[in-house]
Design a protein around this motif. Structure first.
Motif, PDB file in Angstrom:
ATOM      1  N   UNK A  75       0.824  -1.209   0.000  1.00  0.00           N
ATOM      2  CA  UNK A  75       0.000   0.000   0.000  1.00  0.00           C
ATOM      3  C   UNK A  75       0.859   1.260   0.000  1.00  0.00           C
ATOM      4  N   UNK A  76       1.964   1.215   0.708  1.00  0.00           N
ATOM      5  CA  UNK A  76       2.833   2.389   0.812  1.00  0.00           C
ATOM      6  C   UNK A  76       3.654   2.617  -0.451  1.00  0.00           C
ATOM      7  N   UNK A  77       4.257   1.560  -0.984  1.00  0.00           N
ATOM      8  CA  UNK A  77       5.211   1.725  -2.076  1.00  0.00           C
ATOM      9  C   UNK A  77       4.642   1.436  -3.461  1.00  0.00           C
ATOM     10  N   UNK A  78       3.454   0.831  -3.539  1.00  0.00           N
ATOM     11  CA  UNK A  78       2.828   0.549  -4.834  1.00  0.00           C
ATOM     12  C   UNK A  78       1.309   0.674  -4.728  1.00  0.00           C
ATOM     13  N   UNK A  80      -0.870   1.979  -6.546  1.00  0.00           N
ATOM     14  CA  UNK A  80      -1.638   1.812  -7.787  1.00  0.00           C
ATOM     15  C   UNK A  80      -1.532   0.388  -8.345  1.00  0.00           C
ATOM     16  N   UNK A  81      -0.879  -0.495  -7.614  1.00  0.00           N
ATOM     17  CA  UNK A  81      -0.734  -1.906  -7.996  1.00  0.00           C
ATOM     18  C   UNK A  81      -0.100  -2.077  -9.383  1.00  0.00           C
ATOM     19  N   UNK A  82       0.951  -1.305  -9.617  1.00  0.00           N
ATOM     20  CA  UNK A  82       1.646  -1.365 -10.902  1.00  0.00           C
ATOM     21  C   UNK A  82       2.665  -2.503 -10.928  1.00  0.00           C
ATOM     22  N   UNK A  83       3.345  -2.728  -9.809  1.00  0.00           N
ATOM     23  CA  UNK A  83       4.411  -3.719  -9.762  1.00  0.00           C
ATOM     24  C   UNK A  83       3.878  -5.142  -9.571  1.00  0.00           C
ATOM     25  N   UNK A  84       4.487  -6.078 -10.231  1.00  0.00           N
ATOM     26  CA  UNK A  84       4.200  -7.520 -10.097  1.00  0.00           C
ATOM     27  C   UNK A  84       2.740  -7.909 -10.303  1.00  0.00           C
ATOM     28  N   UNK A  86       1.574  -9.998 -12.372  1.00  0.00           N
ATOM     29  CA  UNK A  86       1.486 -11.413 -12.693  1.00  0.00           C
ATOM     30  C   UNK A  86       1.530 -12.325 -11.485  1.00  0.00           C
ATOM     31  N   UNK A  87       1.836 -11.777 -10.313  1.00  0.00           N
ATOM     32  CA  UNK A  87       1.904 -12.602  -9.109  1.00  0.00           C
ATOM     33  C   UNK A  87       0.520 -12.972  -8.571  1.00  0.00           C
ATOM     34  N   UNK A  88      -0.505 -12.274  -9.007  1.00  0.00           N
ATOM     35  CA  UNK A  88      -1.887 -12.536  -8.582  1.00  0.00           C
ATOM     36  C   UNK A  88      -2.074 -12.375  -7.059  1.00  0.00           C
ATOM     37  N   UNK A  89      -1.395 -11.396  -6.494  1.00  0.00           N
ATOM     38  CA  UNK A  89      -1.530 -11.165  -5.060  1.00  0.00           C
ATOM     39  C   UNK A  89      -2.530 -10.044  -4.804  1.00  0.00           C
ATOM     40  N   UNK A  90      -2.341  -8.921  -5.472  1.00  0.00           N
ATOM     41  CA  UNK A  90      -3.182  -7.758  -5.254  1.00  0.00           C
ATOM     42  C   UNK A  90      -3.861  -7.358  -6.566  1.00  0.00           C
ATOM     43  N   UNK A  91      -5.084  -6.907  -6.433  1.00  0.00           N
ATOM     44  CA  UNK A  91      -5.823  -6.449  -7.610  1.00  0.00           C
ATOM     45  C   UNK A  91      -6.370  -5.076  -7.338  1.00  0.00           C
ATOM     46  N   UNK A  92      -6.419  -4.288  -8.380  1.00  0.00           N
ATOM     47  CA  UNK A  92      -6.999  -2.961  -8.284  1.00  0.00           C
ATOM     48  C   UNK A  92      -8.510  -3.093  -8.326  1.00  0.00           C
ATOM     49  N   UNK A  93      -9.213  -2.473  -7.365  1.00  0.00           N
ATOM     50  CA  UNK A  93     -10.682  -2.540  -7.337  1.00  0.00           C
ATOM     51  C   UNK A  93     -11.312  -1.560  -8.282  1.00  0.00           C
TER      52      UNK A  93
END
Length: 93
Positions: A75-78, A80-84, A86-93
């Protein structure tokens, strides 16, 4: 740093370096899965160095008690969920 290690006093790092060709990667992948399943059934906490999970729940299990710290850093460093993606960890709502 987001590296995850088992919550143990003594940790062993094991590297399995297979030699294979282009056509036999599936057999090696299956062997790695068997090893991880054995560890799970035997109660041996194992963490993959370069994990590849398909669901967020698998990632949560991988990070264990460090999951909330990992979420905070994301949340602090990314934010906008731009990094990684393809890892399928976080998604932008």
């Amino acid at each position: 740093m987001s590296a995850v290690t088992p919550a143990e006093d003594t940790i062993y790092a094991v590297g399995l370096l297979h030699s294979g060709g282009f056509d036999d990667w599936e057999a090696l992948d299956d062997q790695n899965k068997e090893i991880l399943e054995f560890c799970d059934k035997a109660g041996i906490e194992a963490k993959q160095y370069l994990p590849h999970y398909r669901t967020k729940e698998e990632w949560i299990h991988h990070f264990g008690e460090k999951w909330s710290i990992f979420q905070e850093r994301k949340a602090k460093f990314d934010p906008k969920f731009i990094l990684s993606p393809g890892q399928r960890i976080f998604y932008k709502d």
